[in-house]
Design a protein around this motif. Structure first.
Motif, PDB file in Angstrom:
ATOM      1  N   THR A  63      -4.039 -11.847  -2.418  1.00 47.29           N
ATOM      2  CA  THR A  63      -3.314 -11.012  -1.452  1.00 47.29           C
ATOM      3  C   THR A  63      -1.824 -10.991  -1.750  1.00 47.29           C
ATOM      4  OG1 THR A  63      -4.959 -11.556   0.230  1.00 47.29           O
ATOM      5  CG2 THR A  63      -2.887 -10.615   1.003  1.00 47.29           C
TER       6      THR A  63
ATOM      7  N   SER B 191      -1.209  -8.789  -4.818  1.00 45.01           N
ATOM      8  CA  SER B 191      -1.343  -7.365  -4.532  1.00 45.01           C
ATOM      9  C   SER B 191      -0.204  -6.858  -3.642  1.00 45.01           C
ATOM     10  CB  SER B 191      -2.704  -7.072  -3.891  1.00 45.01           C
ATOM     11  OG  SER B 191      -2.822  -7.722  -2.658  1.00 45.01           O
ATOM     12  N   THR B 192       0.344  -7.728  -2.787  1.00 50.59           N
ATOM     13  CA  THR B 192       1.491  -7.326  -1.972  1.00 50.59           C
ATOM     14  C   THR B 192       2.726  -7.129  -2.848  1.00 50.59           C
ATOM     15  OG1 THR B 192       0.611  -8.536  -0.083  1.00 50.59           O
ATOM     16  CG2 THR B 192       2.934  -7.967  -0.003  1.00 50.59           C
TER      17      THR B 192
ATOM     18  N   MET C 212       2.767  -6.157  -5.832  1.00 50.63           N
ATOM     19  CA  MET C 212       2.587  -4.942  -6.618  1.00 50.63           C
ATOM     20  C   MET C 212       2.564  -3.701  -5.722  1.00 50.63           C
ATOM     21  SD  MET C 212      -0.141  -6.565  -9.312  1.00 50.63           S
ATOM     22  CE  MET C 212      -0.760  -5.033  -9.843  1.00 50.63           C
ATOM     23  N   GLY C 213       2.671  -3.888  -4.414  1.00 47.40           N
ATOM     24  CA  GLY C 213       2.719  -2.770  -3.492  1.00 47.40           C
ATOM     25  C   GLY C 213       1.360  -2.235  -3.092  1.00 47.40           C
ATOM     26  N   GLU C 214       0.295  -2.974  -3.357  1.00 45.14           N
ATOM     27  CA  GLU C 214      -1.057  -2.505  -3.039  1.00 45.14           C
ATOM     28  C   GLU C 214      -1.544  -2.966  -1.665  1.00 45.14           C
ATOM     29  OE1 GLU C 214      -3.342  -3.972  -6.276  1.00 45.14           O
ATOM     30  OE2 GLU C 214      -2.356  -2.690  -7.741  1.00 45.14           O
ATOM     31  N   ALA C 215      -0.894  -3.978  -1.075  1.00 42.98           N
ATOM     32  CA  ALA C 215      -1.312  -4.483   0.233  1.00 42.98           C
ATOM     33  C   ALA C 215      -0.103  -4.491   1.162  1.00 42.98           C
ATOM     34  CB  ALA C 215      -1.888  -5.882   0.110  1.00 42.98           C
ATOM     35  N   ASP C 216      -0.375  -4.453   2.448  1.00 39.43           N
ATOM     36  CA  ASP C 216       0.734  -4.430   3.406  1.00 39.43           C
ATOM     37  C   ASP C 216       1.222  -5.854   3.672  1.00 39.43           C
ATOM     38  OD1 ASP C 216      -0.800  -4.525   6.634  1.00 39.43           O
ATOM     39  OD2 ASP C 216      -1.732  -4.987   4.713  1.00 39.43           O
TER      40      ASP C 216
END
Length: 97
Positions: free
Chosen positions: A50, A53-54, A56-60
């Motif tokens: 998580t 991915s955050t 990399m801008g993929e998760a909030d």
């Protein structure tokens, strides 16, 4: 050979299998501990995924905060269990023999 010694030898031979260790299946506590360790590792892995991915801008960011809170709780739980185990071990070492 005396009858009593023969009788004692027979009884001793009959009791030998009772003194041999028997292989037992893993205890319930061992399987619970293995499940606990696996769940802990999964929680930390999920937090890492998580956070990556955050970044990399993929998760909030909300998901990141939630994952970090879960991993922090998991680490605190493991530390508390470790402390209790060490405390119990030290208590055993203090027992008189």
């Amino acid at each position: 050979m005396d009858v009593r010694s023969l009788f004692a030898a027979q009884k001793y031979a009959a009791s030998m299998p009772a003194m041999e260790p028997k292989p037992e299946p893993p205890a319930q506590i061992e399987t619970q501990f293995a499940d606990f360790a696996q769940e802990f590792a999964d929680t930390l892995k999920q937090a890492e995924v998580t956070s990556a991915s955050t970044m990399m801008g993929e998760a909030d960011p909300h998901a990141l905060v939630e994952a970090l809170a879960q991993s922090e709780l998991a680490v605190e739980t493991v530390v508390a269990v470790r402390d209790k185990v060490v405390e119990a071990y030290q208590e055993i070492l203090r027992m008189p023999v």
